[in-house]
Scaffold this motif. Sequence first.
Motif, PDB file in Angstrom:
ATOM      1  N   ASP A  62       6.635   4.575   4.351  1.00 35.95           N
ATOM      2  CA  ASP A  62       6.835   5.101   5.799  1.00 35.95           C
ATOM      3  C   ASP A  62       7.274   3.999   6.754  1.00 35.95           C
ATOM      4  O   ASP A  62       7.989   4.260   7.504  1.00 35.95           O
ATOM      5  CB  ASP A  62       5.318   5.781   6.282  1.00 35.95           C
ATOM      6  CG  ASP A  62       5.068   7.067   5.500  1.00 35.95           C
ATOM      7  OD1 ASP A  62       6.156   7.543   5.028  1.00 35.95           O
ATOM      8  OD2 ASP A  62       3.856   7.620   5.706  1.00 35.95           O
ATOM      9  N   ILE A  63       6.871   2.926   6.254  1.00 35.77           N
ATOM     10  CA  ILE A  63       6.944   1.673   7.222  1.00 35.77           C
ATOM     11  C   ILE A  63       8.163   1.068   7.057  1.00 35.77           C
ATOM     12  O   ILE A  63       8.963   0.970   8.165  1.00 35.77           O
ATOM     13  CB  ILE A  63       5.635   0.444   6.965  1.00 35.77           C
ATOM     14  CG1 ILE A  63       4.388   0.918   7.376  1.00 35.77           C
ATOM     15  CG2 ILE A  63       6.145  -0.656   7.574  1.00 35.77           C
ATOM     16  CD1 ILE A  63       3.620  -0.174   7.060  1.00 35.77           C
ATOM     17  N   GLU A  64       8.774   1.166   5.846  1.00 31.21           N
ATOM     18  CA  GLU A  64      10.209   0.641   5.666  1.00 31.21           C
ATOM     19  C   GLU A  64      11.146   1.533   6.316  1.00 31.21           C
ATOM     20  O   GLU A  64      12.101   1.286   6.845  1.00 31.21           O
ATOM     21  CB  GLU A  64      10.092   0.170   4.221  1.00 31.21           C
ATOM     22  CG  GLU A  64       9.312  -0.932   4.007  1.00 31.21           C
ATOM     23  CD  GLU A  64       9.305  -1.188   2.177  1.00 31.21           C
ATOM     24  OE1 GLU A  64      10.102  -0.419   1.454  1.00 31.21           O
ATOM     25  OE2 GLU A  64       8.601  -2.047   1.856  1.00 31.21           O
ATOM     26  N   SER A 114       0.928  -1.082   0.023  1.00 27.20           N
ATOM     27  CA  SER A 114       0.020  -0.038   0.051  1.00 27.20           C
ATOM     28  C   SER A 114       0.754   1.372  -0.089  1.00 27.20           C
ATOM     29  O   SER A 114       2.282   1.204   0.041  1.00 27.20           O
ATOM     30  CB  SER A 114      -0.788  -0.112   1.174  1.00 27.20           C
ATOM     31  OG  SER A 114      -0.226   0.357   2.435  1.00 27.20           O
ATOM     32  N   GLU A 115       0.261   2.325  -0.166  1.00 28.58           N
ATOM     33  CA  GLU A 115       1.075   3.600  -0.078  1.00 28.58           C
ATOM     34  C   GLU A 115       1.727   3.844   1.345  1.00 28.58           C
ATOM     35  O   GLU A 115       2.751   4.660   1.392  1.00 28.58           O
ATOM     36  CB  GLU A 115      -0.292   4.875   0.047  1.00 28.58           C
ATOM     37  CG  GLU A 115      -0.867   4.717  -1.367  1.00 28.58           C
ATOM     38  CD  GLU A 115       0.228   5.372  -2.490  1.00 28.58           C
ATOM     39  OE1 GLU A 115       1.278   6.013  -2.239  1.00 28.58           O
ATOM     40  OE2 GLU A 115      -0.177   4.694  -3.633  1.00 28.58           O
ATOM     41  N   ALA A 116       1.367   3.032   2.356  1.00 23.81           N
ATOM     42  CA  ALA A 116       2.048   3.020   3.728  1.00 23.81           C
ATOM     43  C   ALA A 116       3.319   2.405   3.608  1.00 23.81           C
ATOM     44  O   ALA A 116       4.387   2.462   4.440  1.00 23.81           O
ATOM     45  CB  ALA A 116       1.316   2.385   4.807  1.00 23.81           C
ATOM     46  N   ALA A 117       3.887   1.539   2.525  1.00 23.47           N
ATOM     47  CA  ALA A 117       4.791   0.788   2.657  1.00 23.47           C
ATOM     48  C   ALA A 117       6.124   1.682   2.849  1.00 23.47           C
ATOM     49  O   ALA A 117       7.018   1.459   3.371  1.00 23.47           O
ATOM     50  CB  ALA A 117       5.120   0.200   1.259  1.00 23.47           C
ATOM     51  N   ALA A 158       7.531  -1.400  -3.927  1.00 26.93           N
ATOM     52  CA  ALA A 158       8.256  -0.639  -4.986  1.00 26.93           C
ATOM     53  C   ALA A 158       8.605   0.717  -4.425  1.00 26.93           C
ATOM     54  O   ALA A 158       9.289   1.493  -4.990  1.00 26.93           O
ATOM     55  CB  ALA A 158       7.356  -0.430  -6.233  1.00 26.93           C
ATOM     56  N   ALA A 159       8.470   0.831  -3.149  1.00 28.20           N
ATOM     57  CA  ALA A 159       8.432   2.055  -2.442  1.00 28.20           C
ATOM     58  C   ALA A 159       9.808   2.706  -2.484  1.00 28.20           C
ATOM     59  O   ALA A 159      10.046   3.930  -2.705  1.00 28.20           O
ATOM     60  CB  ALA A 159       8.121   1.954  -0.840  1.00 28.20           C
ATOM     61  N   TYR A 160      11.011   1.956  -2.750  1.00 29.92           N
ATOM     62  CA  TYR A 160      12.349   2.334  -2.592  1.00 29.92           C
ATOM     63  C   TYR A 160      13.086   2.207  -3.857  1.00 29.92           C
ATOM     64  O   TYR A 160      14.179   2.575  -3.982  1.00 29.92           O
ATOM     65  CB  TYR A 160      13.093   1.875  -1.335  1.00 29.92           C
ATOM     66  CG  TYR A 160      12.842   2.882  -0.169  1.00 29.92           C
ATOM     67  CD1 TYR A 160      14.013   4.092  -0.115  1.00 29.92           C
ATOM     68  CD2 TYR A 160      12.238   2.769   0.956  1.00 29.92           C
ATOM     69  CE1 TYR A 160      13.956   4.781   0.990  1.00 29.92           C
ATOM     70  CE2 TYR A 160      11.957   3.397   1.908  1.00 29.92           C
ATOM     71  CZ  TYR A 160      12.736   4.710   1.910  1.00 29.92           C
ATOM     72  OH  TYR A 160      12.749   5.421   2.955  1.00 29.92           O
ATOM     73  N   ARG A 161      12.475   1.163  -4.802  1.00 33.16           N
ATOM     74  CA  ARG A 161      13.147   0.663  -5.820  1.00 33.16           C
ATOM     75  C   ARG A 161      13.922   1.608  -6.453  1.00 33.16           C
ATOM     76  O   ARG A 161      14.939   1.453  -7.304  1.00 33.16           O
ATOM     77  CB  ARG A 161      12.349   0.183  -6.971  1.00 33.16           C
ATOM     78  CG  ARG A 161      11.966  -1.594  -6.373  1.00 33.16           C
ATOM     79  CD  ARG A 161      11.228  -2.165  -7.422  1.00 33.16           C
ATOM     80  NE  ARG A 161      10.194  -3.355  -6.890  1.00 33.16           N
ATOM     81  CZ  ARG A 161       9.217  -3.555  -7.153  1.00 33.16           C
ATOM     82  NH1 ARG A 161       8.535  -2.884  -8.053  1.00 33.16           N
ATOM     83  NH2 ARG A 161       8.449  -4.599  -6.541  1.00 33.16           N
ATOM     84  N   TYR A 162      13.449   2.891  -6.878  1.00 34.77           N
ATOM     85  CA  TYR A 162      14.052   3.895  -7.897  1.00 34.77           C
ATOM     86  C   TYR A 162      14.743   5.108  -7.192  1.00 34.77           C
ATOM     87  O   TYR A 162      15.295   5.919  -7.998  1.00 34.77           O
ATOM     88  CB  TYR A 162      12.691   4.335  -8.750  1.00 34.77           C
ATOM     89  CG  TYR A 162      11.902   3.346  -9.162  1.00 34.77           C
ATOM     90  CD1 TYR A 162      12.555   2.450  -9.921  1.00 34.77           C
ATOM     91  CD2 TYR A 162      10.659   3.045  -8.855  1.00 34.77           C
ATOM     92  CE1 TYR A 162      11.569   1.166 -10.578  1.00 34.77           C
ATOM     93  CE2 TYR A 162       9.753   2.269  -9.076  1.00 34.77           C
ATOM     94  CZ  TYR A 162      10.359   1.028 -10.094  1.00 34.77           C
ATOM     95  OH  TYR A 162       9.576   0.244 -10.439  1.00 34.77           O
ATOM     96  N   ALA A 219      14.088   0.683   8.549  1.00 35.16           N
ATOM     97  CA  ALA A 219      15.434   0.415   8.318  1.00 35.16           C
ATOM     98  C   ALA A 219      16.499   1.549   8.755  1.00 35.16           C
ATOM     99  O   ALA A 219      17.455   1.238   8.891  1.00 35.16           O
ATOM    100  CB  ALA A 219      15.392   1.029   6.728  1.00 35.16           C
ATOM    101  N   LYS A 220      15.778   2.338  10.043  1.00 38.05           N
ATOM    102  CA  LYS A 220      16.594   3.458  10.737  1.00 38.05           C
ATOM    103  C   LYS A 220      17.470   2.481  11.765  1.00 38.05           C
ATOM    104  O   LYS A 220      18.438   2.823  12.163  1.00 38.05           O
ATOM    105  CB  LYS A 220      15.898   4.382  11.308  1.00 38.05           C
ATOM    106  CG  LYS A 220      15.104   5.393  10.459  1.00 38.05           C
ATOM    107  CD  LYS A 220      14.412   6.456  11.223  1.00 38.05           C
ATOM    108  CE  LYS A 220      13.960   7.666  10.186  1.00 38.05           C
ATOM    109  NZ  LYS A 220      12.846   8.349  10.984  1.00 38.05           N
ATOM    110  N   HIS A 221      16.810   1.277  11.913  1.00 36.24           N
ATOM    111  CA  HIS A 221      17.441   0.400  12.965  1.00 36.24           C
ATOM    112  C   HIS A 221      17.786  -0.885  12.612  1.00 36.24           C
ATOM    113  O   HIS A 221      18.866  -1.428  13.107  1.00 36.24           O
ATOM    114  CB  HIS A 221      16.212   0.097  14.001  1.00 36.24           C
ATOM    115  CG  HIS A 221      15.911   1.507  14.677  1.00 36.24           C
ATOM    116  ND1 HIS A 221      16.564   2.108  15.476  1.00 36.24           N
ATOM    117  CD2 HIS A 221      14.607   2.265  14.181  1.00 36.24           C
ATOM    118  CE1 HIS A 221      15.443   3.363  15.945  1.00 36.24           C
ATOM    119  NE2 HIS A 221      14.550   3.249  14.993  1.00 36.24           N
TER     120      HIS A 221
END
Length: 358
Positions: free
Chosen positions: A97-99, A92-95, A113-117, A103-105
Motif C-alpha cells: 500500500d505504501i509503495e 511489513s504487510e503495509a509495504a 517483496a511486495a511487487y517482485r513477482y 509510485a503514483k507520483h
Amino acid sequence: MKRVAIIGVTGAVGQEFVLALNKHPWFEVKQIAASERSAKKKFEDAIRDPNTGILRWHLREPIPDYVKNMTIDAVDDINPENFDLIFSSVESEAARDIETKFAKHVPVISTSAAYRYEADVPILIPGINDDHIGLLDIQKKNRGWKGFVAPLPNCTTTGLAITMKPLLDKFGAQKIIMTSMQAMSGAGRSPGVSALDITDNIIPYIPKEEDKVRLETGKILGKLVDGKIDPAKMKVSCTCTRVPVLDGHTESVFVETATHVDPETVKKAMKEFSNSVSVTGLPSAPKEYLMVNEDPTRPQPRLDREINEGMTTVVGRLREDTVFDNGIKYVLFSHNEKMGSAKGAVLLAEMLYKKGYI
C-alpha cells in the motif's frame, strides 16, 4: 542533487540506507519516515531502547551526523511530489500500500517483496539484467503512474544471480542446486533470531526463502520479450538455512551446464564478466564486481564481508562436480546487508539516474 526520502528508517535496512546515503554525491536525504511509534522523535532518540537507554544502531560505523537530529515523520506526512526518489525499506504487510501510494507520483526503489513477482515489475541487479529496465516504462503505462516500483531481489538471490550470469550466458546452465548458510542479520532485528535458537545451532528452514530464490533467479536471468520477461530455462532447487554468523550469506552451488566445461574456463569467464559489468562511474559500484579467490579456504564471512565495502560477490572452491555429467560446483559469499540490501538499492538508483529514469 536529487531529493530523496527514506521510508522505514529505524529498521535494520533503514539504518543501512542512512549510512549508504551519507555524503552521497547525487542524492540528498531531505525527509525520513517510520511508524507512528517513532514519528515526531529525533532519529537518535527513536532508535534508543526506552528501558536501557542503549542505542539500537546495529552497524559498525557511527551514526552519520546528518541524520542524528532529523525528526522522523509519519509515512502519511510525506508528500511524494516534493521528491525525486523514495527508498522504501518497509517489510511489513503495509509495504504494498505504501509503495503504491508513492509510485503514483515518484520512482520507488524498494527492498521489500511486495511487487517482485508482478509481471510488469523487473527485479533489477545493475550489470546483470539492465535490459529489463524497459519494463519500467510498461509498468508506468499499465498503471497510469508518474513513477514506478523497482524492487531489489531477496538478498539470498543476489549473489546466486550474479555468479550464474556468466555460467548461463557462456555455458548454458541448465540446473542449479544450492544450499545457503545465511547470516542472522538477514532476519532483521525484530523479531529476528532468538539467541537461544541460533547459538550452537543451525536452523534448516527460513520461511518462503526457497521459493523466492527459485522464482527470482529465473526472472532476473530471463529475457525481456514483447514487453514480458521470459524466465531463464533452468531448474533451481535450494535449501536455505540460518547459521550463527552476524553478516553475509554463504552459498554452496552445484550447476549442470549444457556441455562439459573445466573449472579454469569457468574462472576465466567469471573474471571476464566482472571486468565487463557496466557499472563504471556509479558512486557505489565496487572495484571488483565478482571476485574469484584461489585460496581453497575462501570465501569466509569474517574475512570477505568488507571487500570493496561489502559490494563484491566472492567465489571460491570452484571445481568440477562428479554427479552431474557436465557439472561445476563452487562456494560464493555475498554481503546481505550491503550489495543485497540498502547499498545495492542505492547502486540501482544510481544506474537508473544515469539512464534518465530518475
